[in-house]
Each structure stands twice: as C-alpha cells, then as structure tokens.
Design an enzyme around this catalytic site. Structure first.
Site, PDB file in Angstrom:
ATOM      1  N   HIS B   6      -6.083   3.984 -16.174  1.00  0.00           N
ATOM      2  CA  HIS B   6      -6.670   3.899 -14.837  1.00  0.00           C
ATOM      3  C   HIS B   6      -6.589   5.250 -14.124  1.00  0.00           C
ATOM      4  O   HIS B   6      -5.628   5.540 -13.414  1.00  0.00           O
ATOM      5  CB  HIS B   6      -5.915   2.815 -14.049  1.00  0.00           C
ATOM      6  CG  HIS B   6      -6.501   2.467 -12.714  1.00  0.00           C
ATOM      7  ND1 HIS B   6      -6.015   1.447 -11.936  1.00  0.00           N
ATOM      8  CD2 HIS B   6      -7.531   2.996 -12.002  1.00  0.00           C
ATOM      9  CE1 HIS B   6      -6.714   1.370 -10.809  1.00  0.00           C
ATOM     10  NE2 HIS B   6      -7.629   2.306 -10.820  1.00  0.00           N
ATOM     11  N   HIS B   8      -9.245   8.197 -11.976  1.00  0.00           N
ATOM     12  CA  HIS B   8     -10.551   8.393 -11.350  1.00  0.00           C
ATOM     13  C   HIS B   8     -10.795   9.882 -11.096  1.00  0.00           C
ATOM     14  O   HIS B   8      -9.861  10.622 -10.767  1.00  0.00           O
ATOM     15  CB  HIS B   8     -10.624   7.657  -9.999  1.00  0.00           C
ATOM     16  CG  HIS B   8     -10.416   6.175 -10.088  1.00  0.00           C
ATOM     17  ND1 HIS B   8     -11.299   5.348 -10.741  1.00  0.00           N
ATOM     18  CD2 HIS B   8      -9.449   5.368  -9.576  1.00  0.00           C
ATOM     19  CE1 HIS B   8     -10.873   4.091 -10.628  1.00  0.00           C
ATOM     20  NE2 HIS B   8      -9.761   4.082  -9.937  1.00  0.00           N
ATOM     21  N   ALA B  68     -13.276   4.963  -7.570  1.00  0.00           N
ATOM     22  CA  ALA B  68     -13.557   3.543  -7.324  1.00  0.00           C
ATOM     23  C   ALA B  68     -14.075   3.331  -5.898  1.00  0.00           C
ATOM     24  O   ALA B  68     -15.055   2.620  -5.670  1.00  0.00           O
ATOM     25  CB  ALA B  68     -12.304   2.710  -7.567  1.00  0.00           C
ATOM     26  N   HIS B 174     -12.333  -4.129 -10.199  1.00  0.00           N
ATOM     27  CA  HIS B 174     -11.907  -3.138  -9.199  1.00  0.00           C
ATOM     28  C   HIS B 174     -12.915  -3.098  -8.059  1.00  0.00           C
ATOM     29  O   HIS B 174     -14.049  -2.677  -8.236  1.00  0.00           O
ATOM     30  CB  HIS B 174     -11.802  -1.762  -9.869  1.00  0.00           C
ATOM     31  CG  HIS B 174     -10.920  -0.781  -9.133  1.00  0.00           C
ATOM     32  ND1 HIS B 174     -10.992  -0.577  -7.781  1.00  0.00           N
ATOM     33  CD2 HIS B 174      -9.934   0.041  -9.588  1.00  0.00           C
ATOM     34  CE1 HIS B 174     -10.092   0.343  -7.433  1.00  0.00           C
ATOM     35  NE2 HIS B 174      -9.433   0.716  -8.500  1.00  0.00           N
ATOM     36  N   TYR B 190      -8.226  -3.399  -1.904  1.00  0.00           N
ATOM     37  CA  TYR B 190      -7.938  -3.291  -3.344  1.00  0.00           C
ATOM     38  C   TYR B 190      -7.058  -4.457  -3.802  1.00  0.00           C
ATOM     39  O   TYR B 190      -7.345  -5.146  -4.778  1.00  0.00           O
ATOM     40  CB  TYR B 190      -7.213  -1.974  -3.653  1.00  0.00           C
ATOM     41  CG  TYR B 190      -8.101  -0.759  -3.820  1.00  0.00           C
ATOM     42  CD1 TYR B 190      -9.350  -0.671  -3.216  1.00  0.00           C
ATOM     43  CD2 TYR B 190      -7.673   0.331  -4.578  1.00  0.00           C
ATOM     44  CE1 TYR B 190     -10.139   0.459  -3.359  1.00  0.00           C
ATOM     45  CE2 TYR B 190      -8.466   1.466  -4.735  1.00  0.00           C
ATOM     46  CZ  TYR B 190      -9.694   1.527  -4.117  1.00  0.00           C
ATOM     47  OH  TYR B 190     -10.469   2.653  -4.266  1.00  0.00           O
ATOM     48  N   HIS B 219      -3.697  -2.337 -10.108  1.00  0.00           N
ATOM     49  CA  HIS B 219      -2.705  -2.397  -9.021  1.00  0.00           C
ATOM     50  C   HIS B 219      -1.727  -3.536  -9.260  1.00  0.00           C
ATOM     51  O   HIS B 219      -1.425  -4.316  -8.363  1.00  0.00           O
ATOM     52  CB  HIS B 219      -3.402  -2.547  -7.659  1.00  0.00           C
ATOM     53  CG  HIS B 219      -4.676  -1.772  -7.569  1.00  0.00           C
ATOM     54  ND1 HIS B 219      -5.909  -2.351  -7.557  1.00  0.00           N
ATOM     55  CD2 HIS B 219      -4.902  -0.425  -7.571  1.00  0.00           C
ATOM     56  CE1 HIS B 219      -6.848  -1.412  -7.518  1.00  0.00           C
ATOM     57  NE2 HIS B 219      -6.272  -0.233  -7.527  1.00  0.00           N
ATOM     58  N   GLU B 279      -3.441   5.279 -11.797  1.00  0.00           N
ATOM     59  CA  GLU B 279      -4.487   5.346 -10.764  1.00  0.00           C
ATOM     60  C   GLU B 279      -4.650   6.768 -10.240  1.00  0.00           C
ATOM     61  O   GLU B 279      -5.324   6.989  -9.234  1.00  0.00           O
ATOM     62  CB  GLU B 279      -4.112   4.379  -9.626  1.00  0.00           C
ATOM     63  CG  GLU B 279      -5.185   3.937  -8.676  1.00  0.00           C
ATOM     64  CD  GLU B 279      -4.578   3.051  -7.549  1.00  0.00           C
ATOM     65  OE1 GLU B 279      -3.403   2.675  -7.669  1.00  0.00           O
ATOM     66  OE2 GLU B 279      -5.293   2.749  -6.587  1.00  0.00           O
ATOM     67  N   ARG B 285      -1.342   9.918  -2.864  1.00  0.00           N
ATOM     68  CA  ARG B 285      -1.314  11.228  -3.500  1.00  0.00           C
ATOM     69  C   ARG B 285      -0.034  11.998  -3.242  1.00  0.00           C
ATOM     70  O   ARG B 285       0.209  13.030  -3.839  1.00  0.00           O
ATOM     71  CB  ARG B 285      -2.498  12.060  -3.010  1.00  0.00           C
ATOM     72  CG  ARG B 285      -3.814  11.356  -3.299  1.00  0.00           C
ATOM     73  CD  ARG B 285      -5.012  12.227  -2.979  1.00  0.00           C
ATOM     74  NE  ARG B 285      -6.227  11.492  -3.328  1.00  0.00           N
ATOM     75  CZ  ARG B 285      -7.388  12.060  -3.590  1.00  0.00           C
ATOM     76  NH1 ARG B 285      -7.514  13.372  -3.524  1.00  0.00           N
ATOM     77  NH2 ARG B 285      -8.425  11.340  -3.918  1.00  0.00           N
TER      78      ARG B 285
END
Lengths: 337, 337
Positions: B6, B8, B68, B174, B190, B219, B279, B285
């Site tokens: 997962h 992105h 996403a 998702h 989410y 998640h 993710e 972050r």
C-alpha cells in the site's frame, strides 16, 4: 458500585412500535393518538430483560435512554420528531420511576434534519429539571445515513451546548438508524458516527468555547482508539493540539465486545477516560456460541484486565461516570444521604 | 523480502496537480492538454521520498498506485474520470519502469457516480495486461462522501468482479477524498469506508458468487478488528455464516500507526490475513515527536510483535502478498529467474 452508562429501552411493549408506525404514516396530518402502556407491562419488559441481566452480571445501575436506532430523526418533520421524542422520554421516566434504584434517565432530543438544535433546548430542560434525567443522546447525523448537516463543531449546534453546560449534562454522541444501504446500522453507521465525531473534535476548537462541555463517544470510540497513532499523527501534521487535550472533555464507553478490544481501549486511552457500559439490550443480543457468554457482557472483559489497579477499576466502573454526569453524582449522594 | 502492498505516488511533480486542476475546471468542454513530466523529475520525486524511505526502513518492494485521495471520482463525468485515471496510471507505469526492482503497479479505476463499473473493465485490462500491474484500488463510494450508490455486494459491481477474477487481480477497497464536511478524509472517511465495506461483506453472499475474488481492506480494516466481537455477534444474531469464513477472500493491511493497534490486528485476525503495508507517503507524514520515529513506519510495530513465529512474520511481510496478488508472485518468480 457498577454503573452502566449506556442502556436502551429496546424491549418496550409492542404498542410503542405500533404507535410509532402509525405516527410516521400520518406525517403531514395531525396525530393525536395516545400511547397506552400499563405499569405492569413496563415492569415485565424491564424485569425480564434489562433488570434480569443487571442482576446476572452484577451491575447496579444503568443510565437508560430510548432505543438509539429508533430515534430516527429523519422521519416526518420537526413536529413528528418532537412528539415521538416526548413520548419515548416520558416512557423512560416511567421506567426510572418504577425502578429508581436501577435506572436513571438519559433523554432523546427532538432533532430534525436542517432544524436548529435550539429546538432541543426545551425538551432537554424538561427531562433534566422535571424528570431528573442526567444526560442526553445527541445524533450527529439527523438525516440517518446521509450526513448532509454541519459537523458538531459548527456554531449551528451551540444553542444546545449552551443549555447542556448550564444544566450540567453531558451528551453521548450517538447516531440512530441508517437508511443508507451502504451503512448497516449497528455494524457500520454506529461506528462511523463515533469515528467521524471524534475527528471533528480533533479539527475544531469546540472545547475552547465550551470548556465544561462533555461528550461520551460510545462503542469504544468507533475506530479511534485502535487508530490512536493515526489521530496523534494527523493532529501533529495539522498543527492541532495533541489529541490528549481532548481527554478533559471526551470519554469513551466500553461497548467493545471482545477482550482484546477492551484491553486496547484502556491501554491507549487510559483508565480516566473509559466509562463502563454494555449498550444492553442492544446491538448484539446473542450468547457467543464459543464462549457461552453474552457478547455484550462487557463487565467480563473489564474484570479480566489484570493490569488495572483497584483505583483504576473503580474509576472505570463508577468514578468516571459520576465525574462526567454530575447530576448522577447528586442523585446517588441524595439516595445515600 | 518485505513487500509493502500500500503505497501512493503522493509526491508526484506539481505539474500533475496543476494539470488536474485545469482538467476539472474544463469539465464539460474538451480537454486535450498533455501532461509533461520528465523521467528525471520522476526519478527525483521518488528517489527523495518513497525510495529513500524504503531503504531507511528496510523494505524491498512497494505495490504502488496513484494518490487515493486524488482519485476524486465525483468530479466531472465519466469522461473526466477516465482521462484522469489513464493519466495517473500511465504515470505509475513510468515509475515502475524506472524502478522495476522497487515498485510494482496497482491501478486506479475510472469510476464515476452512478456509472456501471463495467466501464472500468477496459482500463483494468490495459493496466494489467499492457503494464503488468497486479491489483487495483476500488472506491466503494465514487460520490466521495455521500454514499448514494449501491453496496459492494450489489450486482451493479459484478462486471468488474468478473474481470478481476479473470485477470487474477485483487482490489484494495479504498475510498478517495471526502467532500462531506462531516468526514475528514484520512481521519474519518478512509476508516468509515473500510468499516462499511467489511460489514457489507458480512451481510452479502458475494464470495459464493465469486469464490476467487480477493479484497484487501486497508488501514487495518478500519474499526473492524477492534470490534471483532461485535461483528461475530452481529453475524450470529443475523444467522449469517461465521465471519471467519470471509477470511478466504478478505485481508487486512497493517496501516495502523501505533503498536497496540497492530498487535490487536494480528492477534484477532491472525497472521494469515494480515498483509504488511505502510500507506507511505500518505495519511500521516510526520515523525512522532515523542518516539522520534515516523508514525507510518509500520515495520517497527510488526518487528516488535514478539509472539510471532518466523513463519508467521514471513507471511505478513511477504507470503500473504504473494498469495493475494498472484501476478506479483509471477513477476517476482520471473525476476528471480
């Protein structure tokens, strides 16, 4: 003493549902039919169910409110909602009057989609001042599954919060039924409501405006404690205060129906912010065919938390409830008097 | 080998967002502008971020898909969605071509509210057969926060499922951005999407119709593992099969950003149904100011699970991914020669 802050009168005599059905069907025309339920019917439906389970499980007192799924604020209009709300609150008051040692009232509010929550103030005051109720259930989505209203941090809600603070009553943030086929009621909409509400609080400054306002987020806080690190990180990334600052105002109940979940809840959130509750008789009524115990006998999971000190256990079972529901504390002190 | 299923491309060069903005603004009129991004720009935006973090954290390969939150299927119409989807999938393909040892593609689908998912079959086939992608991201709510479409178990979705089974690719369920002010994107929508999707599967018979269909719920499954007892109980009360029967088709990733959550996930769901993922670079972050580690460095939480056997750990990090993504297994086998 063991206080369960989350119980619903889901076992009311069938006249209630039939009356409600006719009320909904009559929307748009006057509905003046009186609900007829005898004291004996109330005694029986409580004695055979909630009161029996209290005794079997060894809990003492339940904060008792109308069926959450039945609030169904989307039906009809504000008048429909108000009449229904008064009717079920009256019924809760009768339960609490018949069983004053076992049940203390928590009211439904006459919310309606798009209508100001100022419309709830009178009914809240009536239930608290005239009936002695100690809290209310606040539906963050009166549309029942489509979420087209404003978040809980919007000033839209402030008239209700002002009255809650004045009356010293907290709200359990509890959605009702779902009419959205994507959201199963107790298996999705309930938990989504809890999760969404908490995240709204992370982003808003509600408790700066209302330092004394208190919310209980039911069902163990939805997804929140399981994702505590995510919330901590989102808050930090967004330059919001640490989420622990919410813990002066936000509490989580123990309606999590297995031991690993309750253990995580207490470990992550801490014993000061967890309030014992079972939601019974509610979302899950069955006996676990594997364990032989009711899924919603949440006392067993709390009892099994070996790492809790006696003081922490008392806070979860009793102390936090008295702190968050100050009127409950007064009722109990007067009774002990 | 450690596979992260997962990831992105959230760090794409700014031309992408600017192009998308102009494309959205032009909805209703032809938009023929070409997106211009150089290979060097791709190398830099990957090398400085996802690739660097892979190395720092000691992971080997990421299943990589477009942002996403950026799927945003509600903008414009089906043509808007298709053009955007092809554009971002092309970009993912370029990343995977430039870094074939570190990234394998997972595609976005050209969904659009109210439009049959049959419209996604061509793009899925293109990405899998022409680009070598191994999975897709399926948005259960193309309205992006209002959930007015049918649940995942509705036959509405079947044309897409048929193609997924034929191509042997799973979907990660998702959601995308939220345009509903009640739902913060990564902090509510989410997780609600994950929770709602699982509950839909509990109530439906989808895997009777598609025994080979596989879903990854990201998640950590939203609220589901934390409330596993609730789901077991709801299924039992509703005379549905035990929820464990879903575990032949449904898997949960480890995007849970603290140790207690990951521990609960593995304890409750079992090592056979947990797939390592971070993710990154995504929802959270930052570096936790308390621990000094990235919140989304989920490998640390899995590493800390002392009770895992070596075999279980390998399944979480590698084996389950190869099983759920059979085309990935083939890619890796071919590379190993």
């Amino acid at each position: 003493m063991i206080i369960d802050v989350h119980g619903h009168y889901t076992t009311a005599p069938p006249q209630l549902a039939a009356w409600r059905r006719r009320q909904i069907d009559s929307a748009g025309t006057p509905f003046t039919e009186k609900l007829v339920i005898s004291d004996d019917e109330i005694r029986q439906t409580i004695g055979d169910s909630q009161l029996r389970l209290q005794k079997e499980r060894g809990t003492d007192l339940t904060l008792f409110s109308p069926t959450a799924g039945g609030m169904a604020h989307h039906y009809g209009d504000e008048t429909t909602s108000r009449q229904w709300t008064q009717t079920v609150n009256d019924l809760i008051h009768r339960v609490c009057t018949l069983f004053p040692e076992s049940f203390v009232g928590v009211c439904q509010l006459p919310q309606s989609p798009g209508v100001s929550p100022a419309n709830c103030v009178d009914e809240l005051r009536r239930c608290v001042e005239e009936y002695g109720f100690v809290g209310c259930n606040l539906n963050p989505d009166p549309t029942d599954g489509y979420w087209t209203g404003p978040p809980l941090t919007d000033r839209f809600w402030y008239p209700l919060y002002e009255k809650m603070v004045e009356l010293e009553v907290p709200a359990m943030i509890h959605v009702s039924m779902s009419c959205n086929p994507n959201f199963h009621g107790t298996g999705a909409h309930y938990l989504n409501g809890d999760t969404s509400a908490f995240m709204q609080l992370v982003l808003g400054d509600l408790f700066r405006d209302f330092p004394a306002l208190k919310f209980v987020i039911p069902h163990g806080g939805g997804a929140v404690p399981y994702h505590w690190g995510r919330y901590r990180g989102i808050a930090q990334d967004a330059h919001r205060p640490p989420i622990e600052e919410l813990l002066g105002n936000v509490f989580f109940d123990t309606c999590v129906y297995h031991y690993p979940g309750v253990r995580l809840l207490v470990e992550v959130v801490g014993a000061d912010n967890v309030i014992f509750a079972s939601e019974m008789i509610g979302a899950v009524r069955g006996i676990d065919s594997r364990s032989g115990h009711y899924f919603d006998d949440t006392k067993r999971y709390v009892d099994a938390l070996g790492e809790l000190s006696d003081a922490e256990r008392i806070r979860i079972f009793e102390g936090n409830a008295k702190r968050v529901y100050p009127r409950l504390n007064k009722v109990l002190a007067a009774a002990a008097g």
